[in-house]
Design an enzyme around this catalytic site. Sequence first.
Site, PDB file in Angstrom:
ATOM      1  N   LYS A  71      45.310  13.469  11.351  1.00 12.83           N
ATOM      2  CA  LYS A  71      45.168  12.845  12.668  1.00 12.83           C
ATOM      3  C   LYS A  71      45.193  13.851  13.822  1.00 12.83           C
ATOM      4  O   LYS A  71      44.515  13.661  14.827  1.00 12.83           O
ATOM      5  CB  LYS A  71      46.257  11.793  12.882  1.00 12.83           C
ATOM      6  CG  LYS A  71      46.088  10.537  12.039  1.00 12.83           C
ATOM      7  CD  LYS A  71      47.130   9.515  12.449  1.00 12.83           C
ATOM      8  CE  LYS A  71      47.035   8.248  11.643  1.00 12.83           C
ATOM      9  NZ  LYS A  71      47.878   7.180  12.206  1.00 12.83           N
ATOM     10  N   ASP A 108      45.667   2.664  17.210  1.00 12.69           N
ATOM     11  CA  ASP A 108      46.995   2.116  16.891  1.00 12.69           C
ATOM     12  C   ASP A 108      47.594   1.407  18.108  1.00 12.69           C
ATOM     13  O   ASP A 108      48.208   0.346  17.977  1.00 12.69           O
ATOM     14  CB  ASP A 108      47.945   3.226  16.442  1.00 12.69           C
ATOM     15  CG  ASP A 108      47.685   3.658  15.009  1.00 12.69           C
ATOM     16  OD1 ASP A 108      47.052   2.879  14.262  1.00 12.69           O
ATOM     17  OD2 ASP A 108      48.106   4.766  14.638  1.00 12.69           O
TER      18      ASP A 108
END
Length: 282
Positions: A71, A108
């Site tokens: 990420k 997210d």
Amino acid sequence: MTVTGKARIAGVMGWPIAHSRSPLIHGHWLERYAIDGAYVPFGVRPEDGAAALRALPKLGFAGTNVTLPHKVTAFETVDVRDAAATAIGAVNTVVVQPDGSLAGSNTDAPGLLAHLQAAAPTWRAGAEPAAVLGAGGSTRAALFALLEAGVPEIRLANRTREKAEALAAAFGPKVTAVDWAERSEMLAGCGLLANTTSLGMAGQPPLDIALEDMPEGAVVYDIVYVPLETPLLAAARARGLGVVDGLGMLLHQAVPGFAAWFGRTPEVDADLRAVVLKDLAP
Ligand code: ATR
């Protein structure tokens, strides 16, 4: 659904990748909407993340989700980042642009918010302070999401206080670090408690916290989804508080990527939840 030569291709890049539920989620939507596309798991070694991302446009891929450990590499590799990715320092969704450049976002935060609003429609972000536990990557997503939603004040407690202080400094004056020992007392007057630690997950100790000081009508959110009903959520339910489990964020965070790659905004509904729940069952 059979794929043709015109199929749009996306996937999820991680190492290890076998545990990822993303192929199940996107595969369910591809089937449901009868889209000529495929969503595949990419097992990419930690050192190969940047090269794999740069290969996406060359392979004609529409983009990819990115999970551990890539990420941060994805954040550094993409050409442009959205506001959530910039604040969180991590990218979980990459969309190949028509000119071959890579756009990175972090879904997210919007996923968490969409789930909170769907599961606790009476929660008013701007009404009361929120309490957040943790200081990891998902804590950053939660802080960004809550501030975006208009929460006036966030009390942040983490076992390692310095990490909470660093996050408070990064996210500005609305976020205050609180000692881990004060985690129950800080709940007084809070309309929301969000657990973003791993406590309560199968194999981890339960989260030890007293909910007595939370006002009537407050909501307790747990990012943990194995088990779905953590001891924290069971205690919240017993006290008559609103309860929001961690599965919804996993489902909602997938929506923007699917929409960008396959051209249709998919629905998060009971069917999808059942498919993923079945897969989570021991
Ligand atoms: P993420 O997946 O969100 O990036 P992480 O970086 O693995 O999460 O962080 C896990 C979180 O759970 C941290 O906030 C951690 O606290 P520390 O920063 O002090 O390590 C918290 N955590 C894990 N085990 C814990 C425990 N036994 N007691 C209290 N907090 C715990």
